[in-house]
Design a protein around this motif. Structure first.
Motif, mmCIF file in Angstrom:
data_model
loop_
_atom_site.group_PDB
_atom_site.id
_atom_site.type_symbol
_atom_site.label_atom_id
_atom_site.label_comp_id
_atom_site.label_asym_id
_atom_site.label_seq_id
_atom_site.Cartn_x
_atom_site.Cartn_y
_atom_site.Cartn_z
ATOM 1 N N LYS A 81 -73.887 -72.224 -60.521
ATOM 2 C CA LYS A 81 -72.601 -71.853 -61.584
ATOM 3 C C LYS A 81 -73.157 -70.738 -62.333
ATOM 4 C CE LYS A 81 -69.412 -73.790 -64.508
ATOM 5 N NZ LYS A 81 -69.100 -74.945 -65.398
ATOM 6 N N THR A 82 -74.192 -70.966 -63.165
ATOM 7 C CA THR A 82 -74.628 -69.706 -63.911
ATOM 8 C C THR A 82 -74.738 -68.578 -63.226
ATOM 9 O OG1 THR A 82 -75.484 -71.490 -65.395
ATOM 10 C CG2 THR A 82 -76.314 -69.254 -65.601
ATOM 11 N N LYS A 83 -75.471 -68.626 -61.949
ATOM 12 C CA LYS A 83 -75.933 -67.389 -61.290
ATOM 13 C C LYS A 83 -74.756 -66.547 -61.019
ATOM 14 C CE LYS A 83 -80.259 -67.918 -58.671
ATOM 15 N NZ LYS A 83 -80.954 -66.942 -59.063
ATOM 16 N N LEU A 84 -73.637 -67.387 -60.331
ATOM 17 C CA LEU A 84 -72.427 -66.763 -59.915
ATOM 18 C C LEU A 84 -71.774 -66.141 -61.116
ATOM 19 C CD1 LEU A 84 -70.744 -66.499 -57.531
ATOM 20 C CD2 LEU A 84 -69.457 -68.529 -57.959
ATOM 21 N N LEU A 85 -71.714 -66.880 -62.270
ATOM 22 C CA LEU A 85 -70.880 -66.363 -63.396
ATOM 23 C C LEU A 85 -71.498 -65.086 -63.865
ATOM 24 C CD1 LEU A 85 -68.914 -67.258 -65.740
ATOM 25 C CD2 LEU A 85 -70.956 -68.153 -67.006
ATOM 26 N N ILE A 86 -72.951 -65.094 -63.795
ATOM 27 C CA ILE A 86 -73.559 -63.659 -64.220
ATOM 28 C C ILE A 86 -73.445 -62.507 -63.279
ATOM 29 C CG2 ILE A 86 -75.823 -62.547 -64.914
ATOM 30 C CD1 ILE A 86 -76.629 -65.452 -66.104
ATOM 31 N N GLN A 87 -73.303 -62.963 -61.992
ATOM 32 C CA GLN A 87 -73.341 -61.930 -60.947
ATOM 33 C C GLN A 87 -72.067 -61.377 -61.285
ATOM 34 O OE1 GLN A 87 -74.134 -64.170 -57.214
ATOM 35 N NE2 GLN A 87 -76.485 -63.884 -57.867
ATOM 36 N N GLN A 88 -71.077 -62.213 -61.394
ATOM 37 C CA GLN A 88 -69.561 -61.823 -61.171
ATOM 38 C C GLN A 88 -69.488 -60.672 -62.538
ATOM 39 O OE1 GLN A 88 -67.313 -65.293 -61.196
ATOM 40 N NE2 GLN A 88 -66.895 -65.001 -59.147
ATOM 41 N N ALA A 89 -70.052 -61.114 -63.912
ATOM 42 C CA ALA A 89 -69.942 -60.403 -64.974
ATOM 43 C C ALA A 89 -70.580 -59.070 -65.004
ATOM 44 C CB ALA A 89 -70.334 -61.381 -66.202
ATOM 45 N N LEU A 90 -71.685 -59.014 -64.305
ATOM 46 C CA LEU A 90 -72.469 -57.966 -64.246
ATOM 47 C C LEU A 90 -71.852 -57.014 -63.224
ATOM 48 C CD1 LEU A 90 -76.467 -59.078 -64.161
ATOM 49 C CD2 LEU A 90 -74.633 -58.092 -66.061
ATOM 50 N N LYS A 91 -71.439 -57.371 -62.239
ATOM 51 C CA LYS A 91 -70.455 -56.515 -61.242
ATOM 52 C C LYS A 91 -69.417 -55.929 -61.831
ATOM 53 C CE LYS A 91 -68.457 -56.830 -56.503
ATOM 54 N NZ LYS A 91 -68.112 -57.831 -55.475
ATOM 55 N N SER A 92 -68.472 -56.901 -62.732
ATOM 56 C CA SER A 92 -67.492 -56.410 -63.333
ATOM 57 C C SER A 92 -67.822 -55.237 -64.684
ATOM 58 C CB SER A 92 -66.647 -57.740 -64.008
ATOM 59 O OG SER A 92 -65.880 -57.135 -65.062
ATOM 60 N N ASP A 93 -68.862 -55.448 -64.974
ATOM 61 C CA ASP A 93 -69.380 -54.722 -66.130
ATOM 62 C C ASP A 93 -69.684 -53.222 -65.502
ATOM 63 O OD1 ASP A 93 -70.250 -53.939 -68.945
ATOM 64 O OD2 ASP A 93 -72.230 -53.802 -68.040
ATOM 65 N N ARG A 94 -70.502 -53.394 -64.275
ATOM 66 C CA ARG A 94 -70.705 -51.960 -63.678
ATOM 67 C C ARG A 94 -69.760 -51.214 -63.367
ATOM 68 N NH1 ARG A 94 -74.252 -55.268 -60.652
ATOM 69 N NH2 ARG A 94 -76.527 -54.956 -61.576
ATOM 70 N N THR A 95 -68.646 -51.775 -62.806
ATOM 71 C CA THR A 95 -67.401 -51.079 -62.301
ATOM 72 C C THR A 95 -66.468 -50.642 -63.552
ATOM 73 O OG1 THR A 95 -66.281 -53.455 -61.817
ATOM 74 C CG2 THR A 95 -67.417 -52.223 -60.049
ATOM 75 N N SER A 96 -66.564 -51.370 -64.764
ATOM 76 C CA SER A 96 -65.562 -50.633 -65.711
ATOM 77 C C SER A 96 -66.154 -49.554 -66.211
ATOM 78 C CB SER A 96 -65.606 -52.050 -66.891
ATOM 79 O OG SER A 96 -66.779 -52.337 -67.371
#
Lengths: 245, 283
Positions: B268-283
């Motif tokens: 759950k933590t892994k997925l949460l971080i992966q999504q956040a980092l991906k979103s941060d890269r694209t923003s």
């Protein structure tokens, strides 16, 4: 409130609220030539709004501009607008330089650095830090290639900083752990910048002092078949473990 | 050179038992012309699990010559600490020697003046369980005074850690972050933030978050603290920092998240971080 480094410069500009469009516009060009500061012994300002810190302390600066907004629907008369803001002239770290380098043994390449305060008094740097950022080739944490390097890792980037009032710092480029057999030729290079930040300068963001510097680590074979470790920085620094056990 | 370690040990133990405000040690005395005394001040109150354990070092120079102390990088790397814990009777010896940059540890103590600094023992000692910890502290190098070397003898004390008390811990964290927010200098802010950074307990998360936004230059310490706790709340605080802090601070938060993601087995933590980092890269 604007932080201006003592004996250095900081740009400034003017924004105006456009009552026709309801938006803020950058009107710095229109304000050229009208800048003044309240106390020129603390800060001076040139034609373009570039401020120079002359003495530690606070004053104000202001400018004015004739502004007219063209609009089809609204009649907008020419009006002189005046803007005023606070200037804080603060001390910053200057003259960052390397004092010495030495091989401390066990692959520890050691440096000492020194810096001054732009005010001449290190105590004036109480709102500043001095430190480094080191980035590695890839991955976080960066895994050192092992073998032959020790099975260790580095935060990528590695960030370290301390109180700028110290006026002196040390930098150790160390090896943690034992080298791993079988030995073979291998190398990697990290990139280091030294920098400072102060709460009221550059919006609290880092300002570069020195760098980029390449920290190169390699395992190489000697002509007699033994292996050695070398770490170098391009400022006359080198440490070795020769031969590797 | 006189060594008072053994008598100091008894004095200190008695002091702790009686709950004295402070216990003192005169661990170093030079010749009559070269006198430098080292004193360690210990906390007056009991300490509960996960609290910062702080001693204060005082170096008092009563001579007419300046004394030089070399405490090592960041004024900590020349301390060697050996300790045993309640569930770990085998002594562990720790010397911090970190890669990278730090401020110099060479201290000049002027005649008739006192140098004082905090020693946050949690940097060396893992206070993982309640109980008694026996701690011996040594300095790698002695002091110098002119051409003379002054030996500095070791110092021993025990620390009794009481069971975890979340309410008390929250009060301590609140007091620490208030010190950060009210600090007039980076050194003051960093001293309190460092104590907070070593409170390895979920209770500390909201206080670390406050320190992160205090604009006192202690963002890296707050982020290290959140990374160390690395629970869901701490992870979310780091994710928030990606968008709520200046770019150079968000780089540090991103780096901490990458390491949590790399080290955790919690999907759950892994997925949460992966999504956040991906979103941060694209923003």
């Amino acid at each position: 409130v604007r932080g201006i480094p003592f004996q250095s410069t900081s740009g400034n500009g003017a924004n105006a609220y456009d009552t026709c469009s309801g938006l803020w516009d950058d009107v710095s060009d229109a304000a050229y030539g009208n800048w003044t500061t309240g106390n020129s012994s603390i800060a001076t300002v040139d034609y373009y709004g570039t401020h120079t810190g002359r003495g530690l302390g606070s004053t104000t600066s202001s400018t004015s501009a004739l502004l007219q907004i063209s609009s089809i629907q609204v009649n907008c008369p020419v009006h002189r607008n005046t803007a005023r803001g606070n200037d804080n002239v603060v001390a910053v770290p200057v003259n960052f330089h390397q004092l010495s380098t030495s091989d401390q043994g066990n692959g520890d390449l050691h440096f000492t650095y020194s810096w001054d305060s732009s005010s001449g008094n290190l105590a004036d740097l109480s709102a500043c830090t001095v430190g480094e950022i080191v980035t590695y080739p890839g991955g976080n944490p960066y895994m050192w290639p092992s073998p032959p390097f020790p099975a260790t890792s580095s935060n990528n980037p590695t960030i370290a900083e301390g109180a700028a009032t110290a006026g002196m710092g040390v930098d150790d480029n160390v090896v943690s752990g034992s080298f791993v057999k079988p030995y073979g030729a291998s190398s990697f290079t990290a990139t280091e910048y030294f920098r400072y930040k102060c709460t009221n300068v550059n919006n609290g963001n880092y300002v570069n002092l020195m760098g980029p510097l390449s920290i190169a680590r390699s395992v190489q074979q000697n002509s007699n078949g033994t292996w050695k470790f070398i770490v170098t920085k391009p400022t006359n620094g080198q440490a070795t473990i020769n031969p590797l056990p | 050179v006189r060594h008072g370690t053994f008598s100091v040990w008894l004095q200190l133990t008695a002091g702790l038992t009686l709950g004295a405000m402070y216990a003192f040690s005169s661990a170093v005395v030079g010749t009559s012309q070269n006198e430098l005394s080292i004193t360690y001040l210990l906390p007056p109150t009991p300490i509960t699990l996960h609290e910062p354990v702080v001693w204060r070092l005082q170096a008092h120079n009563v001579s007419k010559l300046t004394a030089q102390l070399d405490l090592g990088k960041n004024r900590e790397e020349n301390f060697i600490i050996t300790y045993t814990g309640p569930n770990d009777p085998v002594p562990k010896t720790i010397r911090r020697h970190k890669e990278g940059f730090g401020i110099t540890g060479t201290i000049a103590v002027a005649p008739n003046s006192t140098f004082e600094q905090e020693l946050l023992l949690n940097k060396w000692v893992v206070f993982s369980d309640p109980g008694r910890y026996d701690i011996e502290l040594k300095l790698l190098r002695g002091a110098t005074q002119g051409a003379d070397s002054i030996e500095i003898s070791s110092f021993k004390a025990s620390v009794e850690i009481l069971p975890r008390d979340p309410k008390r811990l929250a009060e301590i964290c609140n007091s620490l972050v208030a010190r950060v927010e009210k600090a007039n200098s980076y050194e003051q802010a960093a001293e309190a933030a460092l104590e907070l950074r070593f409170v390895a307990d979920p209770v500390a998360v909201p206080y670390l978050q406050r320190a992160l936004y205090a604009k006192k230059l202690v963002e890296p310490l707050a982020i290290e603290g959140l990374e160390q706790i690395a629970n869901e709340e701490a992870t979310q605080a780091l994710i928030d920092a990606l968008s709520r802090t200046p770019p150079e601070t968000s780089v540090i938060a991103r780096s901490a998240l990458e390491r949590i993601e790399s080290g955790t087995h919690d999907t759950k933590t892994k997925l949460l971080i992966q999504q956040a980092l991906k979103s941060d890269r694209t923003s």
